[in-house]
Design a protein around this motif. Structure first.
Motif, PDB file in Angstrom:
ATOM      1  N   VAL B  69     124.373  77.720  75.526  1.00  0.00           N
ATOM      2  CA  VAL B  69     125.586  77.158  74.925  1.00  0.00           C
ATOM      3  C   VAL B  69     125.264  76.636  73.521  1.00  0.00           C
ATOM      4  O   VAL B  69     125.999  76.890  72.560  1.00  0.00           O
ATOM      5  CB  VAL B  69     126.185  76.022  75.800  1.00  0.00           C
ATOM      6  CG1 VAL B  69     127.392  75.384  75.116  1.00  0.00           C
ATOM      7  CG2 VAL B  69     126.578  76.541  77.163  1.00  0.00           C
ATOM      8  N   ILE B  71     122.935  77.542  71.420  1.00  0.00           N
ATOM      9  CA  ILE B  71     122.708  78.612  70.440  1.00  0.00           C
ATOM     10  C   ILE B  71     124.043  79.216  70.000  1.00  0.00           C
ATOM     11  O   ILE B  71     124.278  79.440  68.813  1.00  0.00           O
ATOM     12  CB  ILE B  71     121.739  79.693  70.999  1.00  0.00           C
ATOM     13  CG1 ILE B  71     120.337  79.076  71.176  1.00  0.00           C
ATOM     14  CG2 ILE B  71     121.655  80.911  70.074  1.00  0.00           C
ATOM     15  CD1 ILE B  71     119.311  79.960  71.860  1.00  0.00           C
ATOM     16  N   SER B  72     124.946  79.452  70.947  1.00  0.00           N
ATOM     17  CA  SER B  72     126.265  79.992  70.582  1.00  0.00           C
ATOM     18  C   SER B  72     127.021  79.013  69.695  1.00  0.00           C
ATOM     19  O   SER B  72     127.689  79.404  68.737  1.00  0.00           O
ATOM     20  CB  SER B  72     127.102  80.255  71.830  1.00  0.00           C
ATOM     21  OG  SER B  72     126.682  81.446  72.412  1.00  0.00           O
ATOM     22  N   ARG B  75     125.618  79.009  66.271  1.00  0.00           N
ATOM     23  CA  ARG B  75     125.974  80.224  65.543  1.00  0.00           C
ATOM     24  C   ARG B  75     127.479  80.341  65.324  1.00  0.00           C
ATOM     25  O   ARG B  75     127.982  81.381  64.908  1.00  0.00           O
ATOM     26  CB  ARG B  75     125.450  81.443  66.287  1.00  0.00           C
ATOM     27  CG  ARG B  75     123.925  81.502  66.322  1.00  0.00           C
ATOM     28  CD  ARG B  75     123.416  82.686  67.092  1.00  0.00           C
ATOM     29  NE  ARG B  75     123.838  83.960  66.537  1.00  0.00           N
ATOM     30  CZ  ARG B  75     123.331  84.519  65.439  1.00  0.00           C
ATOM     31  NH1 ARG B  75     122.374  83.909  64.802  1.00  0.00           N
ATOM     32  NH2 ARG B  75     123.783  85.661  64.981  1.00  0.00           N
ATOM     33  N   GLU B  77     129.970  80.711  67.355  1.00  0.00           N
ATOM     34  CA  GLU B  77     130.613  81.813  68.063  1.00  0.00           C
ATOM     35  C   GLU B  77     131.629  81.242  69.040  1.00  0.00           C
ATOM     36  O   GLU B  77     131.307  81.003  70.193  1.00  0.00           O
ATOM     37  CB  GLU B  77     129.567  82.647  68.811  1.00  0.00           C
ATOM     38  CG  GLU B  77     128.648  83.398  67.880  1.00  0.00           C
ATOM     39  CD  GLU B  77     127.481  84.028  68.607  1.00  0.00           C
ATOM     40  OE1 GLU B  77     127.088  83.535  69.668  1.00  0.00           O
ATOM     41  OE2 GLU B  77     126.967  85.021  68.074  1.00  0.00           O
ATOM     42  N   LYS B  78     132.834  81.021  68.551  1.00  0.00           N
ATOM     43  CA  LYS B  78     133.840  80.369  69.397  1.00  0.00           C
ATOM     44  C   LYS B  78     134.226  81.211  70.609  1.00  0.00           C
ATOM     45  O   LYS B  78     134.663  80.688  71.614  1.00  0.00           O
ATOM     46  CB  LYS B  78     135.069  80.033  68.567  1.00  0.00           C
ATOM     47  CG  LYS B  78     134.785  78.877  67.626  1.00  0.00           C
ATOM     48  CD  LYS B  78     136.030  78.205  67.172  1.00  0.00           C
ATOM     49  CE  LYS B  78     135.641  76.954  66.400  1.00  0.00           C
ATOM     50  NZ  LYS B  78     136.428  76.734  65.234  1.00  0.00           N
ATOM     51  N   LYS B  79     134.087  82.555  70.478  1.00  0.00           N
ATOM     52  CA  LYS B  79     134.547  83.383  71.587  1.00  0.00           C
ATOM     53  C   LYS B  79     133.706  83.226  72.847  1.00  0.00           C
ATOM     54  O   LYS B  79     134.105  83.665  73.911  1.00  0.00           O
ATOM     55  CB  LYS B  79     134.625  84.855  71.181  1.00  0.00           C
ATOM     56  CG  LYS B  79     133.365  85.478  70.710  1.00  0.00           C
ATOM     57  CD  LYS B  79     133.670  86.882  70.222  1.00  0.00           C
ATOM     58  CE  LYS B  79     132.497  87.420  69.441  1.00  0.00           C
ATOM     59  NZ  LYS B  79     132.785  88.621  68.729  1.00  0.00           N
ATOM     60  N   TRP B  80     132.515  82.621  72.730  1.00  0.00           N
ATOM     61  CA  TRP B  80     131.701  82.406  73.920  1.00  0.00           C
ATOM     62  C   TRP B  80     131.882  81.002  74.487  1.00  0.00           C
ATOM     63  O   TRP B  80     131.201  80.610  75.420  1.00  0.00           O
ATOM     64  CB  TRP B  80     130.212  82.646  73.617  1.00  0.00           C
ATOM     65  CG  TRP B  80     130.007  83.987  73.010  1.00  0.00           C
ATOM     66  CD1 TRP B  80     129.690  84.250  71.711  1.00  0.00           C
ATOM     67  CD2 TRP B  80     130.175  85.262  73.637  1.00  0.00           C
ATOM     68  NE1 TRP B  80     129.646  85.600  71.506  1.00  0.00           N
ATOM     69  CE2 TRP B  80     129.929  86.241  72.665  1.00  0.00           C
ATOM     70  CE3 TRP B  80     130.507  85.663  74.931  1.00  0.00           C
ATOM     71  CZ2 TRP B  80     130.006  87.605  72.937  1.00  0.00           C
ATOM     72  CZ3 TRP B  80     130.582  87.017  75.198  1.00  0.00           C
ATOM     73  CH2 TRP B  80     130.330  87.965  74.213  1.00  0.00           C
ATOM     74  N   SER B  81     132.790  80.248  73.877  1.00  0.00           N
ATOM     75  CA  SER B  81     132.979  78.871  74.336  1.00  0.00           C
ATOM     76  C   SER B  81     133.969  78.834  75.500  1.00  0.00           C
ATOM     77  O   SER B  81     134.529  79.846  75.891  1.00  0.00           O
ATOM     78  CB  SER B  81     133.488  78.016  73.189  1.00  0.00           C
ATOM     79  OG  SER B  81     134.741  78.504  72.787  1.00  0.00           O
ATOM     80  N   MET B  82     134.174  77.646  76.034  1.00  0.00           N
ATOM     81  CA  MET B  82     135.140  77.494  77.111  1.00  0.00           C
ATOM     82  C   MET B  82     136.388  76.852  76.501  1.00  0.00           C
ATOM     83  O   MET B  82     136.291  75.894  75.747  1.00  0.00           O
ATOM     84  CB  MET B  82     134.599  76.560  78.204  1.00  0.00           C
ATOM     85  CG  MET B  82     133.288  76.970  78.826  1.00  0.00           C
ATOM     86  SD  MET B  82     133.387  78.454  79.814  1.00  0.00           S
ATOM     87  CE  MET B  82     134.299  77.895  81.206  1.00  0.00           C
TER      88      MET B  82
END
Lengths: 219, 169
Positions: B69, B71-72, B75, B77-82
């Motif tokens: 979490v 690292i995302s 970076r 990367e909002k698309k990997w968030s909840m």
């Protein structure tokens, strides 16, 4: 300062945290944990839409080839367009498979690789676009025949067609070599970096750079 | 049943809170970002809680999720968030301030170390954190997904790097 001494400092920090760090339970309880949804769902939706579109296109092309099987030039053009559609379709299916394998409870390097491969999906379409250049006529032949019922091939000079086929067939080999070079593994090569940078966005470029970092990290 | 699950979850978080706290502090310098990352990690942990694989230690499970979490998040990367409608204004951690001299010196060294960690790339940052936490090669290999031999090689490089960086202190 040696690593041993640094570890001593960290041990002291650990002791300090044991004494002074506490959980704000009220704050933690106030987070509405059950009402969260993975943002990946929206990427998954886009990729599924891609699969549906490419599947429909593949069915249409298959039907087109079957109907025009007796006319070699139309069938050949259809097969070429069909092959590209199937490559795009398999790319999108691969993306959905990757998305379903992304589980943050799995090892970091494995997950990062999958995430970055999803992030670089755009590069597949750029490659397909390049690979289409020597055979762009297939799209035109199929399109004009299907949409306007005009068979372009019958109106072309046979000498022109022959020259065109020879030149473009010869172009396929350097094009495949060129496309094979366009990967994150060659980002250290200046022209590869510049070419990819020119065609893809910053996000894709960042993802490719990170794939390169992961590769170095695994070495 | 749900209440029990939540209580068990809070108890687990409390037990391993230092892991989250240290990862958040290593990946975020900004206070507001730290609060967001804390919550993001908690939500991911909650969503994976039912699927916890008892073949691994709780700490391994927590390190994997928190690092992935972080690292995302780092970076952007909002698309990997909840997605969660409710975001808390408060941190999930409370920390008492310290004033005595000994602590000031400790804080100075920690600040230097944190700056050093901040300048590493995302994966080396994770490796450095695990090394400084004195995790075994086996656990580091399980968390990061690289071979034990690779962990050993990288750690010897880290030791050299640390020695070089902190030789004048």
């Amino acid at each position: 300062m040696e690593a041993r001494e640094l570890k001593k400092i960290l041990a002291a920090y650990d002791t300090k945290l044991d004494e002074k760090l506490s959980l704000n339970v009220a704050s933690l309880k106030s987070i509405n944990l059950d009402k969260s949804e993975r943002s990946t769902q929206s990427i998954l939706k886009y990729r599924i839409i891609e699969i549906v579109i490419f599947s429909l296109l593949a069915i249409f092309i298959g039907n087109y080839i079957a109907r025009n099987w007796s006319q070699t030039h139309l069938a050949m053009s259809g097969i070429i367009v069909g092959v590209f559609t199937l490559i795009a379709l398999s790319g999108s299916i691969g993306q959905v498979t990757l998305l379903q394998q992304i589980d943050f409870a799995k090892p970091t390097v494995d997950i990062r690789k999958k995430i970055e491969l999803v992030n670089t999906h755009g590069l597949l379409f750029i490659k397909l676009m390049f690979l289409s250049t020597p055979i762009w006529w297939s799209y035109v032949v199929v399109g004009s025949d299907y949409l306007f019922n005009i068979d372009l091939y019958n109106n072309m000079d046979s000498n022109f067609v022959l020259k065109y086929l020879i030149i473009n067939s010869l172009l396929i080999i350097p094009m495949v070599w060129f496309l094979n070079k366009l990967t994150y593994k060659n980002l250290n090569v200046k022209w590869v970096r510049k070419t990819i940078g020119f065609f893809v966005g910053t996000k894709t470029m960042k993802a490719l750079e990170f794939l390169k970092d992961i590769e170095e990290f695994e070495r | 049943m749900m209440v029990n699950k939540k209580e068990h979850f809070i108890k687990t978080i409390d037990e391993y809170k230092k892991i989250i706290y240290k990862i958040v502090n290593s990946y975020c310098q900004n206070k507001e970002d730290r609060k967001d990352l804390e919550q993001e990690i908690i939500i991911h942990l909650w969503n994976s809680f039912d699927n916890y694989n008892s073949d691994y230690k709780y700490s391994t499970w927590m390190y994997r999720i928190a690092l992935n979490v972080a690292i995302s998040f780092y970076r952007k990367e909002k698309k990997w968030s909840m997605k969660n409608d409710f975001y808390n204004e408060e941190s999930i951690f409370k920390i008492e301030e310290d004033t005595n001299e000994e602590q000031t010196e400790l804080n100075y060294h920690l600040k230097l170390l944190q700056e050093f960690i901040h300048n590493l790339n995302e994966l080396n940052k994770a490796l450095m954190l695990l090394y400084l936490e004195e995790k075994s090669y086996e656990e580091i290999s399980e968390i990061l997904g690289i071979t034990k031999t690779n962990v050993a090689t990288k750690i010897s490089r880290i030791k050299l790097k640390l020695k070089k960086e902190f030789q004048n202190i």
